[in-house]
Design an enzyme around this catalytic site. Structure first.
Site, short mmCIF file in Angstrom:
data_model
loop_
_atom_site.label_atom_id
_atom_site.label_comp_id
_atom_site.label_asym_id
_atom_site.label_seq_id
_atom_site.Cartn_x
_atom_site.Cartn_y
_atom_site.Cartn_z
N GLY A 242 -3.56 22.37 -24.12
CA GLY A 242 -4.15 23.70 -24.04
C GLY A 242 -4.75 24.08 -25.37
N ASN A 243 -5.04 25.36 -25.55
CA ASN A 243 -5.72 25.80 -26.77
C ASN A 243 -4.93 25.47 -28.04
OD1 ASN A 243 -8.03 26.78 -25.56
ND2 ASN A 243 -7.21 28.84 -25.28
N ARG B 166 6.86 37.78 -24.79
CA ARG B 166 7.15 36.35 -24.85
C ARG B 166 8.29 36.00 -23.90
NH1 ARG B 166 6.03 38.00 -30.14
NH2 ARG B 166 4.22 36.94 -31.09
N VAL C 2 6.73 24.79 -30.00
CA VAL C 2 5.79 25.89 -30.21
C VAL C 2 5.77 26.84 -29.01
CG1 VAL C 2 3.36 26.48 -30.70
CG2 VAL C 2 4.37 24.43 -31.72
N THR C 3 6.22 26.36 -27.87
CA THR C 3 6.16 27.11 -26.61
C THR C 3 7.04 28.36 -26.66
OG1 THR C 3 5.83 25.01 -25.47
CG2 THR C 3 6.40 26.91 -24.12
N ASP D 191 -1.22 15.43 -21.72
CA ASP D 191 -1.25 16.54 -20.78
C ASP D 191 -1.17 15.98 -19.37
OD1 ASP D 191 -2.14 19.70 -21.13
OD2 ASP D 191 -2.57 18.90 -19.13
N GLY E 55 -2.43 23.18 -28.39
CA GLY E 55 -2.26 21.74 -28.53
C GLY E 55 -3.51 21.04 -29.02
N HIS F 265 11.22 35.18 -32.78
CA HIS F 265 9.77 35.33 -32.67
C HIS F 265 9.49 36.31 -31.53
CE1 HIS F 265 5.59 34.39 -33.10
NE2 HIS F 265 5.49 33.78 -31.93
N ARG G 24 1.10 33.73 -22.60
CA ARG G 24 1.26 35.08 -22.07
C ARG G 24 -0.09 35.76 -21.93
NH1 ARG G 24 3.71 39.15 -26.62
NH2 ARG G 24 2.65 38.36 -28.44
#
Length: 324
Positions: A22-23, A99, A129-130, A44, A25, A186, A93
């Site tokens: 995705g953006n 989150r 990072v997710t 992916d 990654g 976070h 999100r």
């Protein structure tokens, strides 16, 4: 010497697997190869997506003249032997979402990605990072069985960078002259620490009025939501990717940089059995040291409140993966 007979000596070549194209990654993959940090395997589940991105970046190589390679794949077998695995896969999100709203959607995605990637790269260091970040990092640690020092989450670098950017914009200062520190989860209960923030060594408390500092702190807490609301169809990815790249570089090049990351706490800051954002030293073994900064009673209480919010969601995430 006949140039056609030249055979170069094999040298150390780092490999990073990025799970999720995705953006975040794909931008992380771009950062890593363009800065010659490592070769990248971009994975992916969507057929053709990582392959197309990799081909585009390899074409860019001839323009920008970087040396690192990238391949795209839908198969975990192709990621074997990676030194670092970064999990970015998951649903982003949308405006109005927190989150934590992503918990049910991303728990199984992260668990499966971490298990499969580490099956083929059992010696890798794992960066998550997710979102929700701290919970997903704990989950990845649990399902992989890795030593805790080899698992961490990317959040503190990003949160500190956002606070740094807001201070720089307010003062018209150079961001590289600014140091900031954000602790905790976070999310909305993160703990920016203005008294540890400086501009060329001068505390921002001497440069910015208290009310304005509080406004910058609150904007930092809502930084991701602010960007998501402006974009409307997505969320931040440039700064998250750059933040993850800094962590990867410190690990692979053994820079031992002190960076805030979601790290496993086993007594530090009075907290146990939880991943939470604190300053730590990142080197070739992963989290090599945890730094405990002095907190006021009010700051410590706020940090523990942030930890409790994370802890509540950990049990939910583990149950979801177990049920799945």
């Amino acid at each position: 010497m006949n140039i056609l007979e030249y055979a170069p000596i094999a040298c150390q070549s780092w490999q990073v697997t990025v799970v999720g194209a995705g953006n975040v990654g794909r931008t992380l993959a771009q950062r890593l190869v363009q800065q010659n940090v490592a070769n990248v395997v971009l994975l992916d589940i969507v057929p053709g997506l990582p392959q197309g991105i990799a081909l585009d970046l390899m074409a860019a190589q001839s323009v920008e003249e970087y040396d690192s390679k990238i391949i795209g794949t839908n198969e975990y077998e192709a990621t074997a032997g990676s030194d670092v695995v970064v999990i970015t896969a998951g649903l982003p999100r949308r405006p109005g979402m927190s989150r934590d709203d992503l918990l049910g959607k991303n728990a199984n995605i992260v668990a499966q990605g971490a298990r499969e990637a580490l099956r083929y790269s059992p010696n890798a260091i794992l960066i998550v990072v997710t979102n929700p970040l701290d919970v997903m990092t704990y989950l990845a640690w649990k399902v992989t069985g890795l030593p805790s020092q080899r698992v961490m989450g990317m959040a503190g670098v990003l949160d500190s960078a956002r606070l740094k950017a807001f201070i720089a914009m307010k003062l018209g200062a150079c961001p590289s002259d600014i140091n900031t520190l954000v602790l905790g989860g976070h999310g909305d209960l993160m703990l920016p620490l203005p008294r540890y923030c400086t501009v060329s060594g001068v505390p921002i408390t001497e440069l910015i009025p208290p009310q304005t500092i509080e406004e910058l702190v609150e904007r930092t807490r809502n930084g991701g939501a602010e960007i998501a609301a402006l974009l409307q169809t997505g969320t931040a990815y440039y700064a998250p990717a750059s933040s993850a790249a800094v962590m990867v570089e410190s690990i692979l090049r053994n820079q031992s940089r002190i960076l805030p990351a979601a790290t496993y706490l086993d007594g530090a800051y009075g907290l146990k059995d939880i991943f939470l954002g604190v300053p730590c030293r990142l080197g070739c073994r992963g989290v090599e040291d945890i730094l405990e900064v002095q907190l006021t009673p009010e700051e410590k209480a706020a940090l523990h409140l942030s930890a409790e919010a994370v802890r509540l969601n950990i049990d939910v995430a583990l149950a979801m993966v177990s049920d799945g």
